[in-house]
Design an enzyme around this catalytic site. Sequence first.
Site, PDB file in Angstrom:
ATOM      1  N   HIS A 171      23.959  56.395  45.284  1.00 21.53           N
ATOM      2  CA  HIS A 171      24.394  55.357  45.857  1.00 21.53           C
ATOM      3  C   HIS A 171      23.973  53.801  45.524  1.00 21.53           C
ATOM      4  CE1 HIS A 171      25.660  58.365  48.918  1.00 21.53           C
ATOM      5  NE2 HIS A 171      24.608  58.841  48.707  1.00 21.53           N
ATOM      6  N   SER A 292      29.294  31.318  27.082  1.00 18.15           N
ATOM      7  CA  SER A 292      30.029  30.353  28.186  1.00 18.15           C
ATOM      8  C   SER A 292      30.653  29.378  27.538  1.00 18.15           C
ATOM      9  CB  SER A 292      29.203  30.311  29.594  1.00 18.15           C
ATOM     10  OG  SER A 292      29.949  29.191  30.213  1.00 18.15           O
ATOM     11  N   LYS A 298      24.420  31.360  28.840  1.00 21.36           N
ATOM     12  CA  LYS A 298      25.037  32.738  29.154  1.00 21.36           C
ATOM     13  C   LYS A 298      25.002  33.610  27.932  1.00 21.36           C
ATOM     14  CE  LYS A 298      26.539  33.821  32.537  1.00 21.36           C
ATOM     15  NZ  LYS A 298      27.947  33.805  33.139  1.00 21.36           N
ATOM     16  N   GLU A 305      32.544  44.805  29.859  1.00 22.84           N
ATOM     17  CA  GLU A 305      33.558  44.580  31.044  1.00 22.84           C
ATOM     18  C   GLU A 305      34.925  45.036  30.428  1.00 22.84           C
ATOM     19  OE1 GLU A 305      31.122  40.569  32.813  1.00 22.84           O
ATOM     20  OE2 GLU A 305      32.807  40.250  31.344  1.00 22.84           O
TER      21      GLU A 305
END
Length: 483
Positions: A171, A292, A298, A305
């Site tokens: 979970h 970024s 970043k 992704e």
Amino acid sequence: MNDASSAGGDVHADAPLRLWGGAFGSGPSEALQALSVSIHFDWRLAPYDLQSSRAHARVLHRAGLLDEGELAQMLAALDALQKDVLAGQFLPTATDEDVHTALERGLVERLGVLGGKLRAGRSRNDQIATDLRLYLRAQARLLTELLADVQAALLEQAERHVESAAPGFTHLQRAQPVSFAHELLKHVHAFTRDVSRLRDWDRRTAFSPLGAGALAGSTLPLDPQTTARELGFDDACANSIDAVSDRDFVAEFGFATALIGVHLSRLGEEVVLWTSKEFGWATLNDAYATGSSIMPQKRNPDIAELARGKSGRLIGNLVTVLTVLKGLPFAYNRDLQEDKEPVFDSIDTLTVLLPAVSGMIATLTFDIERMAAAAPTGHALATDVAEWLVRKGVPFREAHELSGGCVRLCDEQGLELWELSDADLEGVSALLTPDVREVLSVRGALDARSSFGGTAPERVQEQLEAARDEVADSTAWAVLQSR
């Protein structure tokens, strides 16, 4: 690719070659031509169409429909045409409806009237079904090799982290300590099942439709079974109607690639979490991360992704194929032109994605100390306390309650389990003697889970060795079958 088993007519240099139309008074409208054309996506099947054409030429020779000289000329022309196709020297034109039309045009350009003899005894219906099986069988081997690269990257990382502890989750909540290699190997096992599915799929796909004609076979004395073996199939399809209309192998291949996508997505999700500042377990190599345009600090996990995002594309391609097939009457229908682009897209997607994932995994660096420090937190050793009581003869129902009492006390005092004093433990139950501290350690928790498939380092090492053997076997299958 529609029904065009035996269209005839003279070949005119000033007219587009069509494999049908002898009974038609006029050619197709521009709108029909635009809708019918498939050459822009099925040209990738050209090598496989030429492969089946060589086998068909030989079966025509055995049937007495080509003499020795004609066969020799036919095979030489097909070999030359394939060389030109692979070199990019022979390409389809705007007037070629599909791959079959383009290649017959190329053959006729080289052989004249003799080139038209190859069409006897076959249809585009059995031709495309054969080409697609040949192509997908080759791609299954390519995907197997690319999956093996991902597995190898995971195995190399796992080898370094057999003894490294990390939190295990259910979970998405900290559950029990595990070997981090155990975490990595779960992905290896998922990809092993993907490879197993591809190999199992290959066994069901190893049947040739060539010789089925449009749908009913041929009056010519052909030998589909011999042709099948020449093409590397196990046998010919047993029913000619099924042979030209079956696309189970496309749907099943689509399912296999969709599930590969799901497994890559789950791996990608973990990499996204591991590399976040909130987790801080892993750092991406600069070569496998992006920055970024506005925030210089970043380091974005784009590959991970995209692995998540492209799974939706792969699932969508499967749904497209299943929807095309739903309710489709037998035998061939033009709807089946729509079976190719989805599966082609799935292959193209995975052949780009898998190497990127391999590189990302191979170059990840892990913060072992941070993971180990987190492994026992969140009362992750509570089950160990309960099972320690069970070994003392306490029924698990009661042991669970007592361990839960310890957790409640920890929450009240802001402590972890191992920080409870002897008096605290005795206050929960006299059964919780100081000896319970022997299980209140990550090392003890890992070593104790030594059942088959468990996270004890000795068991994880067994998994590693077995996984290496499985990957080696799959790679050998892919390479052998590709020859």
